[in-house]
Design an enzyme around this catalytic site. Structure first.
Site, mmCIF file in Angstrom:
data_model
loop_
_atom_site.group_PDB
_atom_site.id
_atom_site.type_symbol
_atom_site.label_atom_id
_atom_site.label_comp_id
_atom_site.label_asym_id
_atom_site.label_seq_id
_atom_site.Cartn_x
_atom_site.Cartn_y
_atom_site.Cartn_z
ATOM 1 N N LYS A 210 -4.484 -24.453 2.206
ATOM 2 C CA LYS A 210 -3.356 -25.392 2.300
ATOM 3 C C LYS A 210 -2.036 -24.624 2.228
ATOM 4 C CE LYS A 210 -1.511 -29.426 -0.085
ATOM 5 N NZ LYS A 210 -1.745 -30.419 -1.137
ATOM 6 N N ARG A 272 -8.890 -30.648 -3.610
ATOM 7 C CA ARG A 272 -10.246 -31.143 -3.895
ATOM 8 C C ARG A 272 -10.538 -32.483 -3.236
ATOM 9 N NH1 ARG A 272 -6.976 -30.713 -8.088
ATOM 10 N NH2 ARG A 272 -6.404 -32.517 -9.337
HETATM 11 C C1 G6Q Z 1 -7.672 -28.300 -5.559
HETATM 12 C C2 G6Q Z 1 -6.853 -27.187 -5.969
HETATM 13 C C3 G6Q Z 1 -7.392 -25.832 -5.625
HETATM 14 C C4 G6Q Z 1 -7.057 -25.353 -4.224
HETATM 15 C C5 G6Q Z 1 -7.323 -23.856 -4.149
HETATM 16 C C6 G6Q Z 1 -7.067 -23.295 -2.780
HETATM 17 O O1 G6Q Z 1 -7.388 -29.457 -5.718
HETATM 18 O O2 G6Q Z 1 -5.571 -27.398 -5.531
HETATM 19 O O3 G6Q Z 1 -8.777 -25.731 -5.819
HETATM 20 O O4 G6Q Z 1 -7.793 -26.059 -3.282
HETATM 21 O O5 G6Q Z 1 -6.542 -23.189 -5.100
HETATM 22 O O6 G6Q Z 1 -5.737 -23.496 -2.414
HETATM 23 P P1 G6Q Z 1 -5.280 -23.241 -0.942
HETATM 24 O O7 G6Q Z 1 -5.991 -24.213 -0.061
HETATM 25 O O8 G6Q Z 1 -3.789 -23.432 -0.935
HETATM 26 O O9 G6Q Z 1 -5.674 -21.832 -0.605
#
Ligand code: G6Q
Length: 544
Positions: A210, A272
């Site tokens: 993300k 998540r």
């Molecule tokens: C989930 C969290 C966390 C996130 C990871 C990866 O709800 O926010 O698990 O998905 O830290 O983050 P990125 O997608 O930004 O790499």
């Protein structure tokens, strides 16, 4: 948040539940069933292809009535409406929480900051469909003209657990002449072992992040690039072997992935809660766009149910409220999820993030510390394997551990009636946990007096049974949405923000500080505590 809400433990329904618990704590499920022949049928609810039997819980009709009253006092209905309509309920990050928009039908309109997000969702879905189909059909070729046979998802946390779980869960429906792998750990072993026998000419990487700044993911993405280019020789190969899924197009561009190879999502999708966004690209390539869309339909069916059904018949609300009943009144600290379905082997670890990262909090939406327990530890294994390891503790241990049993009426792989054996085990376990076996019963069967205490089971251990006709993309979607909304229900009762994750930050910051201390050629000046200093020195001494 302006006005501080009435503290949870002062709410009338909470107090009534506390008194009701005193009346319930010594009542055995044996009594509850003996005095009520319709219980097993009555305490059940059904929606979106999922039948929930919650009769083997330590509850009466009054318990449900009080729990529903608690939900009403906590304004669960308003909170659901606020989430579905795009209010910024993730207050600490000032974001809307709209994963439900990811599965909204094309003709619906949902606005976040004045933008109709449904139109954007479908635009991305359409692009994903075209791309997935090209890869599946072999129209999308690697740089040297070879067909893509391997897809590697690189991501972490929410950008990994959903895709891995969904791929395994829907493996039956996946394109079998392709291989799907998932690399998440910054431990180089993960990448090296995943790629060991693969040919870069036939391998496509999906970099899922993300933020596109997550250290582990970026390190693995760079390793993947170097691995590919070593064989493929030219930078131009990147556009045939790398696609990105991200909400941060600028960072993606810096990495060298062009716009055509980017699939976007938005800040209103929490990590998540993102497996049904473009983060599910690997899932779509594996099972095909049509199956992916029926998975979304399953999510949507459960969303609609959650949004509209009265709480007495509302599966996610009931499951969430039952969790509150055990955690806050029985003092339960862990809960198990036990899928009797091999394909759901990663479902417990997926749920660990969903439940614990969402609700493992101790500060309320008003910024005050809670004076009650919140998320329990979630864990589990597919049946029947767990029966031969930790079920001993479920049956005779000192802790009360409510369990969710998940089973399917039809197997996807019929082998000599084995499915009946599997399901007999599921039903038998819930029966044994609920009703146990008294010492008297054990003795009547001929067990000597001295052995009888060891062989008796007190029972009264609560379970939910989720029975589904068949594991399909649609029922998987419904099952995931069921847990998402159950987690939301719990968060509303506990008055916490289920959608942030500040608790993961400190470790990340400290690790960043330590990297140069581990890397530096000269002895670094260490200012940690004496334990951490000693560990770092020892590591530096022996790592060579
Ligand atoms: C989930 C969290 C966390 C996130 C990871 C990866 O709800 O926010 O698990 O998905 O830290 O983050 P990125 O997608 O930004 O790499």
């Amino acid at each position: 948040m302006n006005a501080v809400s009435q503290p949870l433990t002062e709410r009338p329904a909470w107090k009534a539940l506390a008194a009701h618990y005193q009346a319930m704590r010594n009542i055995h499920l044996r009594q509850l069933f003996a005095g009520d022949s319709g219980r097993g049928k009555r305490l059940a609810a059904e929606a979106a292809g999922i039948y929930l039997d919650y009769s083997k819980n330590r509850i009466t009709d009054e318990t449900i009535q009080l729990l529903v009253q608690l939900a009403d006092e906590c304004r669960l209905r308003d909170r659901i409406d606020a989430m579905f309509s795009g209010d910024k309920i993730n207050v600490t990050e000032r974001r809307a929480v709209l994963h439900t928009a990811l599965r909204a039908p094309k003709d619906e309109q949902i606005f976040a900051d004045g933008v109709d997000v449904v139109a954007e969702v479908h635009e991305v879905l359409d692009r994903m469909s075209v791309f997935s189909q090209q890869v599946r059909d072999g129209q999308w070729l690697g740089y040297t003209g070879k067909r893509i046979k391997n897809v590697i998802n690189i991501g972490l946390g929410g950008s990994d657990l959903g895709p891995v779980m969904a791929y395994e869960a829907l493996h039956y429906y996946s394109q079998r002449d392709m291989r799907f792998l998932f690399v998440s750990n910054v431990d180089g072993t993960d990448f090296v072992e995943a790629t060991r026998y693969l040919n870069p000419e036939e391998t496509l990487f999906i970099i899922c992040s993300k933020t596109f700044t997550t250290l582990e993911t970026m390190v693995n993405a760079h390793a993947a690039r170097a691995w590919s280019l070593r064989k493929l020789g030219s930078e131009e190969a990147v556009s045939r072997h790398f696609v990105a899924v991200s909400a941060n197009p600028e960072e993606v561009a810096k990495f060298g992935i062009g716009e055509a190879n980017q699939f976007g999502f938005w800040d209103w999708v929490g990590g998540r809660y993102s497996m049904d966004s473009a983060i599910g690209l690997s899932t779509m390539i594996a099972i095909g766009p049509e199956n992916f869309r029926s998975m979304l339909a399953g999510f949507r069916a459960m969303d609609e149910h959650f949004r509209t059904a009265p709480f007495e018949r509302n599966l996610p609300a009931l499951m969430g409220l039952l969790s509150v009943w055990y955690i806050n009144f029985f003092g339960v600290q862990t809960m198990a999820v036990l899928p009797y379905e091999q394909y759901l082997k990663y479902f417990p670890s997926y749920l660990q993030q969903l439940t614990m990262e969402s609700n493992g909090k101790h500060i309320t939406l008003d910024g005050l510390p809670v004076d009650y327990h919140t998320a329990p530890v979630y864990w589990g294994e597919p049946g029947t394997n767990g029966q031969h390891s930790f079920y001993q503790l479920l049956h005779q241990g000192m802790q009360l551990i409510p369990c969710d049993f998940i089973g399917f009426c039809q197997t996807l792989n019929p082998v000599n009636g084995q499915h009946d054996l599997l399901m007999a085990n599921l039903f038998a376990q819930t029966e044994a946990l609920a009703f146990g076996k008294t010492e008297q019963e054990v003795k009547t069967e001929g067990t000597p007096d001295w052995l009888a205490p060891h062989r008796s089971f007190e029972g009264n251990r609560p379970t939910n049974t989720l029975l589904v006709e068949r594991l399909t993309p649609q029922t998987l979607g419904a099952l995931i949405a069921l847990y998402e909304h159950s987690v939301f229900t719990q968060g509303v009762i506990w008055h916490i923000n289920s959608f942030d994750q500040w608790g993961v930050e400190l470790g990340k910051v400290l690790a960043q500080r330590m990297i140069p201390e581990l890397e530096s050629a000269s002895e670094p000046q260490l200012n940690h505590d004496s334990s951490t200093n000693t560990l770092i020195r020892r590591y530096r001494q022996f790592r060579a």
